[in-house]
Structure formats: C-alpha cells, structure tokens
Design an enzyme around this catalytic site. Sequence first.
Site, PDB file in Angstrom:
ATOM      1  N   ARG A  46     -73.922 126.470   6.297  1.00 27.88           N
ATOM      2  CA  ARG A  46     -72.950 126.313   7.177  1.00 27.88           C
ATOM      3  C   ARG A  46     -73.167 125.326   8.261  1.00 27.88           C
ATOM      4  O   ARG A  46     -73.787 125.920   9.437  1.00 27.88           O
ATOM      5  CB  ARG A  46     -72.302 127.595   7.589  1.00 27.88           C
ATOM      6  CG  ARG A  46     -70.733 127.547   8.414  1.00 27.88           C
ATOM      7  CD  ARG A  46     -70.130 128.895   8.523  1.00 27.88           C
ATOM      8  NE  ARG A  46     -70.590 129.692   9.322  1.00 27.88           N
ATOM      9  CZ  ARG A  46     -70.201 130.641   9.842  1.00 27.88           C
ATOM     10  NH1 ARG A  46     -69.277 131.529   8.914  1.00 27.88           N
ATOM     11  NH2 ARG A  46     -71.043 131.494  10.865  1.00 27.88           N
ATOM     12  N   SER A 115     -63.372 134.103   2.278  1.00 31.43           N
ATOM     13  CA  SER A 115     -63.275 134.668   3.526  1.00 31.43           C
ATOM     14  C   SER A 115     -61.934 135.586   3.542  1.00 31.43           C
ATOM     15  O   SER A 115     -60.675 134.857   3.088  1.00 31.43           O
ATOM     16  CB  SER A 115     -63.321 133.947   4.819  1.00 31.43           C
ATOM     17  OG  SER A 115     -64.822 133.391   4.862  1.00 31.43           O
ATOM     18  N   LYS A 144     -68.327 130.821  15.327  1.00 33.35           N
ATOM     19  CA  LYS A 144     -67.458 129.799  14.917  1.00 33.35           C
ATOM     20  C   LYS A 144     -66.439 129.355  15.935  1.00 33.35           C
ATOM     21  O   LYS A 144     -65.890 130.554  16.628  1.00 33.35           O
ATOM     22  CB  LYS A 144     -66.784 130.007  13.589  1.00 33.35           C
ATOM     23  CG  LYS A 144     -67.956 130.293  12.549  1.00 33.35           C
ATOM     24  CD  LYS A 144     -67.006 130.751  11.206  1.00 33.35           C
ATOM     25  CE  LYS A 144     -65.943 129.812  10.734  1.00 33.35           C
ATOM     26  NZ  LYS A 144     -65.437 130.246   9.613  1.00 33.35           N
TER      27      LYS A 144
END
Length: 221
Positions: A46, A115, A144
């Site tokens: 990520r 998610s 995030k």
Amino acid sequence: MIKRGLAEFLKPGLYGITAEAHARGRDNIRVVQDMLAAGIKIIQYREKEKSAREKYLQCLRIRELTRQAGAVFIVNDHVDLALLVDADGVHIGQDDLPPDQVRKLVGQERLIGLSTHSPAQARAARGAGVDYIGVGPLFATRTKKDVCDPVGLSYLDYVVKNIDLPFVAIGGIKEHNIGQVTARGARCVALVTEIVAAPDIPAKVAALRQAMAINNDLTTI
C-alpha cells in the site's frame, strides 16, 4: 496461476501492510524483507505517494521476495499493478471499482479483498464475489489520510457472529490492544505502523504474536 493463500486468512496470523512514510527511513523492500524474515505470510503493498514506475519496480521486487518466502502478495487499489507483477491478489475499497468488475479483470485465480466499515457493507460483500473482507478501522488511525472514523469492536462482533467470509481485522491495532481483537474472534490481524515503524521489526512481530495469544487459545503464525 493457482489461487492460493485463502487458507492463510483462516489461520491465526499477522497481515503486514507497507507504509514507507512511517518506516524510519527504510524503504518498502527492506521492511518487507524484515516482515518475511519474521514469518509474516501475507504482505500487502500500500503506497499512495510514489510514482507509478516506482510502485511497479518495488512491487516486482516484493513479488520475488514473497514468492521465495512462500508468502501471499496483495496489491492495494491498483488492479493493473497487481496484474503486471503477477500478485496473488488485490485489495480494494468501497470507492474503488466494483468487485464484480475487478473479478472480470483479475480472473478467478487471484484473491480479491474488500474493505468494509459497517454491517451493511459486510452483508453486501457476501454476494459480491470477494474472497475476504477487511473489518475496520476498529480503532482510531492516522496511517491513511482518507480513513473513516473508527467503527469500534461492536462491528467486529457483528462480523464474527453473522458473516461467513474470511476477514482481516484492521485499523489502529497495536500491541496493547491486539489481544482484545483476537479475544473477540479475529484470527487474522493487519497492522501498519505498529510493525513498519518498529526499530526492530522481528522483535515487534514476536511481541505481537505473544500478545495475540495471551488469554486466547491461538497458535499464531
């Protein structure tokens, strides 16, 4: 390519996610090497800030490392990148391409993770053709920039009792609270900064495994 790794989500273990901005100056390759050396068998790439070429080159190397280690390699968001580097799967969010369309791109042999942040999203995932879901964020997290508010442990309780898909618990999970998460039924737990920002990643992974098992009848991987 054979779809592999789904069984990993059914066993107690850690799911490692890269975050170079939090890795104490280490690049994603070094961090992944340390996670694999510590025995983590699921790695997700990520990375939001790098150029497409940088991501591609890092993923090529991580694909090589995970294959050598017998680990599952998941790419976050970027279906094209997952295909280019022959990753085992892709993890998408609620605002990304619909899972059924992603399935058309990746085929039946790759994993799709999705998610979820609410019971409604978890229920919808059952008919969406995904292989597993992310459940969270359970606690507040700043990893995030676009993360939603924490959904709390009550959502985890709901998924454990009502959803038959494999899942990974995620979001603000640390050494001090991971035992709460596994005690409520989470078998696979994703961590980001708690691992990548650790001065000694193998030592942190060992401590997390111990914390997972305390008061929980788990033999962690």
